[in-house]
Scaffold this active site. Structure first.
Site, PDB file in Angstrom:
ATOM      1  N   ASN A 278      -7.379   7.858   2.165  1.00  0.00           N
ATOM      2  CA  ASN A 278      -7.055   7.265   3.456  1.00  0.00           C
ATOM      3  C   ASN A 278      -7.897   7.887   4.574  1.00  0.00           C
ATOM      4  OD1 ASN A 278      -5.132   5.718   5.308  1.00  0.00           O
ATOM      5  ND2 ASN A 278      -4.918   7.795   6.096  1.00  0.00           N
ATOM      6  N   GLU A 279      -8.500   7.036   5.415  1.00  0.00           N
ATOM      7  CA  GLU A 279      -9.236   7.467   6.607  1.00  0.00           C
ATOM      8  C   GLU A 279      -9.979   8.781   6.350  1.00  0.00           C
ATOM      9  OE1 GLU A 279      -6.387   7.479   9.819  1.00  0.00           O
ATOM     10  OE2 GLU A 279      -5.981   5.331   9.614  1.00  0.00           O
TER      11      GLU A 279
ATOM     12  N   TYR B  67      -6.966  -0.577  15.065  1.00  0.00           N
ATOM     13  CA  TYR B  67      -6.044  -0.145  16.111  1.00  0.00           C
ATOM     14  C   TYR B  67      -6.704  -0.397  17.465  1.00  0.00           C
ATOM     15  CZ  TYR B  67      -3.171   1.776  12.368  1.00  0.00           C
ATOM     16  OH  TYR B  67      -2.385   1.906  11.252  1.00  0.00           O
TER      17      TYR B  67
ATOM     18  N   GLU C  36      -5.095  -1.275   7.509  1.00  0.00           N
ATOM     19  CA  GLU C  36      -4.000  -0.957   8.423  1.00  0.00           C
ATOM     20  C   GLU C  36      -4.252  -1.670   9.739  1.00  0.00           C
ATOM     21  OE1 GLU C  36      -3.314   3.155   9.221  1.00  0.00           O
ATOM     22  OE2 GLU C  36      -3.290   3.754   7.098  1.00  0.00           O
TER      23      GLU C  36
ATOM     24  N   TRP D  65       0.591  -1.592   9.074  1.00  0.00           N
ATOM     25  CA  TRP D  65       1.228  -0.275   9.074  1.00  0.00           C
ATOM     26  C   TRP D  65       2.457  -0.341   9.971  1.00  0.00           C
ATOM     27  CZ3 TRP D  65       0.110   4.160   6.400  1.00  0.00           C
ATOM     28  CH2 TRP D  65       0.843   5.298   6.766  1.00  0.00           C
TER      29      TRP D  65
ATOM     30  N   ARG E  96       0.878  -1.182   0.000  1.00  0.00           N
ATOM     31  CA  ARG E  96       0.000   0.000   0.000  1.00  0.00           C
ATOM     32  C   ARG E  96       0.910   1.226   0.000  1.00  0.00           C
ATOM     33  NH1 ARG E  96      -3.150   2.706   4.377  1.00  0.00           N
ATOM     34  NH2 ARG E  96      -5.050   3.593   3.476  1.00  0.00           N
TER      35      ARG E  96
ATOM     36  N   HIS F 100      -9.485  -0.055   9.400  1.00  0.00           N
ATOM     37  CA  HIS F 100      -8.178   0.069  10.045  1.00  0.00           C
ATOM     38  C   HIS F 100      -8.331  -0.344  11.504  1.00  0.00           C
ATOM     39  CE1 HIS F 100      -6.630   3.192   6.868  1.00  0.00           C
ATOM     40  NE2 HIS F 100      -7.066   2.058   6.343  1.00  0.00           N
TER      41      HIS F 100
END
Length: 475
Positions: free
Chosen positions: A172-173, A241, A268, A297, A94, A239
């Site tokens: 992205n995001e 996290y 990610e 990531w 990516r 993503h």
């Protein structure tokens, strides 16, 4: 992931002559009417698509992404990272790009062409993403998705014809944690505009909430976004996290997307974030069981408290960090699970699915009966292999064997022993009535040489893996 607080561009280290030569040769560009395009030798037919929950490559084979992010726009002197990641086993990279709306720079068409060419030379699939949209509505100066599409429109002539090697991650995001309901219309509009421009690539859309979708807005509205794509070729990216700090949160989100029969990737993730743990092992283990792609990531260059997310020290592949060891060397990490996309199997050119494979190089078709000049018709058998099983669903691959004489086509039938139901399938015409299933070849995958076996199609189904007795009738 947000950008580094400070972006220090280090002096480029030396690259091997092999890498430079590959990049130079693959990045050969020609100017046509003032527009940058890849040389005609790079042209190909077809590209990535989605079938149910699966990403399918240009040769009709399921492809499961295993890779990392490379922060190209912030560290343009580290171009060799693409080759280094490939050498570490990644099948997908990516690549972080800039649309010019933030202060870290703009990716140009010639830069874009060089990135794509290098990915192809290193036999990795590119996911290209605009990072300027990060945290829109909350992050000062963030670009809108509509502005991101403006950037992609400028790149159309570079990326046209690269659908077998490139996925386009629109932004992205692209939404923070404020007024997140606007994400739905913005994402629908971006997908529609990309198709109106002419993009035929698989499109990747990131979730709101800085990608983590803790409000489940992407999950709840995925059908609407997918329906907006006239090509039915959109892949959703979450993503993971600290919102996904426990195994159950990971499994629940995967289960919810599987229930919608829509394709999901983990765009990610880390092993911790902002001092809180992330259930990284569950992400890897569940993704492997379900055939879900992931991108960890990130390779190197993090700062501002995110240095722990570097996978190598100072862009040196010989110095893996503890996070890098988990990404590349864990049980379900890259080295143990990544498989190259099949478009790289024969010199990097995808097979034309409209042409049947050639078993006899002198005839260009299935091996002929030397006494008649016509294909022989023989007996066949078939079997179902359970490739992965995640409880509520599973993936099966089907192999046909020509037991006596070559065959030019096949029809398979079987009866499920339980309440299994086929959810999606590829490379076959398949119907299910009650517990009975019938599947046939789609032309190009019908031929099997005498005494040989060939994996011919795949499917996903519900309610646990099963391998019933399959009846094969040769054409």
């Amino acid at each position: 992931m947000t950008i580094p607080n400070t972006v220090a561009v280090p002096a480029p280290r030396g690259r091997s002559p092999r890498t430079w030569l590959l990049a130079a040769g693959a990045a050969l560009l020609v100017a046509v009417a003032g527009i940058w395009q890849l040389a005609p030798a790079e042209a190909q037919q077809g590209g990535f698509s989605v079938e149910g929950t699966q990403l399918i490559d240009a040769n009709g084979n399921p492809f499961v992404m295993r890779g990392s992010s490379h922060p190209h726009v912030w560290y343009q002197g580290e171009f060799e990272s693409i080759g280094e990641l490939s050498d570490l086993g990644a099948n997908t990279i990516r690549v972080v790009l800039g649309s010019g709306h933030r202060d870290w720079g703009t990716t140009t068409p010639s830069d874009m062409a060089a990135i794509v060419a290098e990915c192809k030379a290193q036999q990795v699939i590119c996911i290209l993403e605009v990072h300027d949209t990060t945290g829109y509505g909350e992050e000062s100066g963030a670009a809108s998705l509509d502005q991101a599409v403006d950037f992609w429109e400028d790149m159309y002539d570079v990326l046209q014809g690269e659908e077998a090697y490139v996925l386009v991650n629109i932004g992205n995001e692209p939404w923070g944690n404020q007024n997140t309901s606007g994400w739905v219309d913005a994402t629908v509009g971006a997908v529609e505009r990309m198709r109106d421009i002419g993009f035929e690539h698989t499109l990747v859309v990131d979730a709101p909430n800085w990608g983590q979708d803790w409000e489940q807005l992407m999950l709840d509205n995925a059908e609407q976004v997918f329906a907006a794509d006239e090509d039915a070729n959109t892949l959703f990216s979450v993503h993971m996290y600290q919102v996904y700090g426990t195994p159950q949160t990971v499994s629940d989100y995967f289960d919810a997307f599987a229930a919608k029969n829509l394709p999901l990737m983990v765009g990610e993730y880390g092993d911790e974030h902002q001092g809180e743990p992330v259930a990284w092992e569950t992400i890897q283990n569940e993704a492997q069981a379900r055939g879900i792609g992931w991108i960890a990531w990130s390779y190197s260059g993090n700062s501002g408290g995110n240095e722990h997310l570097d996978q190598v020290v100072n862009f040196d592949p010989a110095q893996l960090t503890s996070w890098g060891e988990r990404v590349f060397n864990s049980q379900n990490g890259i080295k143990n699970t990544a498989e190259r996309a099949s478009v790289f199997d024969d010199g990097g050119e995808p097979t034309d699915p409209t042409t049947a494979p050639s078993d006899d190089p002198t005839t260009g078709g299935p091996t002929d009966d030397p006494t008649t000049g016509d294909p022989t018709e023989g007996d066949c058998s078939a079997s179902i292999e359970v490739v992965s099983d995640w409880g509520s669903g599973w993936q099966g691959n089907v192999t046909v064997t020509a037991d006596q004489g070559a065959i030019s086509g096949w029809t398979l039938t079987w009866t499920w022993p339980g309440s299994q139901t086929v959810q999606s399938h590829w490379n076959t015409e398949l119907t299910q009535t009650g517990n009975s299933v019938s599947a046939g070849n789609v032309g190009w995958n019908g031929a099997v040489s005498s005494g040989q076996s060939r994996e011919v199609f795949g499917f996903t189904a519900t309610n646990g893996g099963a391998s019933p007795e399959v009846t094969c009738e040769a054409a």
